[in-house]
Write an enzyme that holds these catalytic residues in place. Structure first.
Site, PDB file in Angstrom:
ATOM      1  N   GLY A   1       0.836  -1.199   0.000  1.00 35.58           N
ATOM      2  CA  GLY A   1       0.000   0.000   0.000  1.00 35.58           C
ATOM      3  C   GLY A   1       0.868   1.246   0.000  1.00 35.58           C
ATOM      4  N   LEU A   2       0.233   2.378  -0.205  1.00 35.93           N
ATOM      5  CA  LEU A   2       0.944   3.655  -0.246  1.00 35.93           C
ATOM      6  C   LEU A   2       1.644   3.946   1.084  1.00 35.93           C
ATOM      7  CD1 LEU A   2      -1.842   5.873  -1.926  1.00 35.93           C
ATOM      8  CD2 LEU A   2       0.296   5.095  -3.007  1.00 35.93           C
TER       9      LEU A   2
ATOM     10  N   SER B   1      -0.360   4.565   4.470  1.00 34.37           N
ATOM     11  CA  SER B   1      -1.651   3.866   4.388  1.00 34.37           C
ATOM     12  C   SER B   1      -1.939   3.082   5.668  1.00 34.37           C
ATOM     13  CB  SER B   1      -1.679   2.922   3.172  1.00 34.37           C
ATOM     14  OG  SER B   1      -0.656   1.954   3.274  1.00 34.37           O
ATOM     15  N   GLY B   2      -0.903   2.768   6.419  1.00 39.95           N
ATOM     16  CA  GLY B   2      -1.116   2.049   7.687  1.00 39.95           C
ATOM     17  C   GLY B   2      -0.478   0.672   7.737  1.00 39.95           C
ATOM     18  N   LYS B   3       0.384   0.355   6.783  1.00 37.53           N
ATOM     19  CA  LYS B   3       0.988  -0.986   6.707  1.00 37.53           C
ATOM     20  C   LYS B   3       1.731  -1.367   7.989  1.00 37.53           C
ATOM     21  CE  LYS B   3       3.609   0.006   3.192  1.00 37.53           C
ATOM     22  NZ  LYS B   3       3.211   1.436   3.130  1.00 37.53           N
ATOM     23  N   SER B   4       2.650  -0.507   8.411  1.00 33.68           N
ATOM     24  CA  SER B   4       3.495  -0.857   9.565  1.00 33.68           C
ATOM     25  C   SER B   4       2.668  -0.957  10.834  1.00 33.68           C
ATOM     26  CB  SER B   4       4.598   0.188   9.753  1.00 33.68           C
ATOM     27  OG  SER B   4       5.427   0.210   8.624  1.00 33.68           O
TER      28      SER B   4
ATOM     29  N   SER C   1       5.799  -1.843  -2.053  1.00 27.01           N
ATOM     30  CA  SER C   1       5.759  -2.807  -3.167  1.00 27.01           C
ATOM     31  C   SER C   1       4.721  -2.400  -4.212  1.00 27.01           C
ATOM     32  CB  SER C   1       5.517  -4.232  -2.655  1.00 27.01           C
ATOM     33  OG  SER C   1       4.616  -4.318  -1.575  1.00 27.01           O
TER      34      SER C   1
END
Lengths: 218, 218
Positions: free
Chosen positions: A49-50, A53-56, A123
């Site tokens: 995701g951007l 975006s909240g991935k971590s 990614s």
């Protein structure tokens, strides 16, 4: 064996180690042995995701939940790996692919060690995510699309990077001057514009309980 | 922030990710938490020595012993990592250093995950082994010198590689046309010319029991 071996050994790009000179060492301890010791199956959760975006955040919360149930996990975060094993890589398309290749290979090693890998990387390119899936193995790869509008990510901008990118001070910044290709068929699609972190983690839990046979009470 | 950022982002060699753009994500689960779950301290055992000196064999036997005591370990073997994460690297001096840098970074990740890493790589140059020690951390790094005479390694030649190197069919082969710098002060020095595998593993066990406080009965 022919005269090509010297060329292969000197070539910096591509497959430089002559595969004929490499001998796979089989461990006396198998992946199944390690999974049994750890009392969990191993696989990889790949969050894409951007930036912002909240991935971590989601990766860490999912890991904390798993760990509370004595599940063996490890988070590979893009920022952290770029400070270590990938610190020689830029954000060019070629280096983004190499960044992902290396992290995927590390996820595979962790899976082989019986540990659930949680990779949180922008990614942005579909072909690189497919490469990661192929390296790790389709059965061990769960793609989580952390979907958030560019508008919302720019509003959040917790690292101040969108501001710099919009000012032209960062090249190849995903969403601004480098594309993001959304997954067409992610295993799980989360929307952080309108779902809270807790709601997203709950959806991941449900997915893992239903698809990966995780116990509900961990 | 200055105009250098673009240059940094485009530079393929050296530290290409601008450190100002990377934000370390702190996990909710610490290394100490993981070591407690695994019921073992994590560290790295780094085996260095000529090809055919016995590194992989000893690494595997040490791992099998540890695993029988429910210790969490993982072997990173040179041949195996060169078939995966390091398959883009040759045997030039520069690529040997990069090979070791990446494996050391992976050992560090495994240690952070509470897993004992056992790295078996020729690692012929003292400066590269020092780099590995610095990446992993001096307190977590145990250097095992798997010492075997070149004469004996050529006699063994289980992979047939010394024969090819002596025929001039492989460049940069350690001991033949690329140097091996013996460790001056390894943490443990094993002699596989005259000690059996069992004897060597026994010496490693004793070292770990005395220095790393391993229980004798595992």
């Amino acid at each position: 064996m022919d005269g090509k071996s010297n060329l292969i050994h000197q070539n910096r790009t591509g497959h430089s180690s002559n595969p004929q000179h490499l001998f796979k060492h089989i461990s006396k301890v198998s992946r199944a042995d390690r999974e049994q010791l750890n009392n969990n199956k191993a696989f990889t959760i790949w969050l894409t995701g951007l930036s912002a975006s909240g991935k971590s955040t989601i990766a860490n919360e999912v890991e904390a939940w798993m760990f509370s149930g004595q599940i063996h996990t490890y988070v590979l975060d893009g920022d952290n790996t770029r400070s270590g094993i990938n610190k020689d890589l830029s954000f060019s398309d070629v280096d983004r692919a190499e960044n992902i290749r290396r992290v995927a290979e590390i996820c595979k090693l962790f899976n082989d060690a019986g540990v659930i890998a949680i990779a949180a990387l922008i990614s942005p390119f579909a072909k690189d995510r497919l490469m990661a899936r192929n390296i790790i193995g389709n059965d061990d790869f769960i793609e989580l699309f952390i979907d958030c509008s560019l508008h919302e990510c720019i509003n959040r901008d917790p690292k101040g990077l969108y501001k710099l990118a919009l000012e032209g001070q960062i090249n190849n910044f995903t969403g601004i001057n480098s594309p993001y290709e959304p997954p067409q068929a992610p295993d799980l699609h989360l929307h952080t514009d309108f779902n809270s972190v807790d709601e997203c983690v709950h959806l991941v839990k449900n997915y893992l309980i239903n698809k990966m046979k995780f116990a509900e009470n961990i």
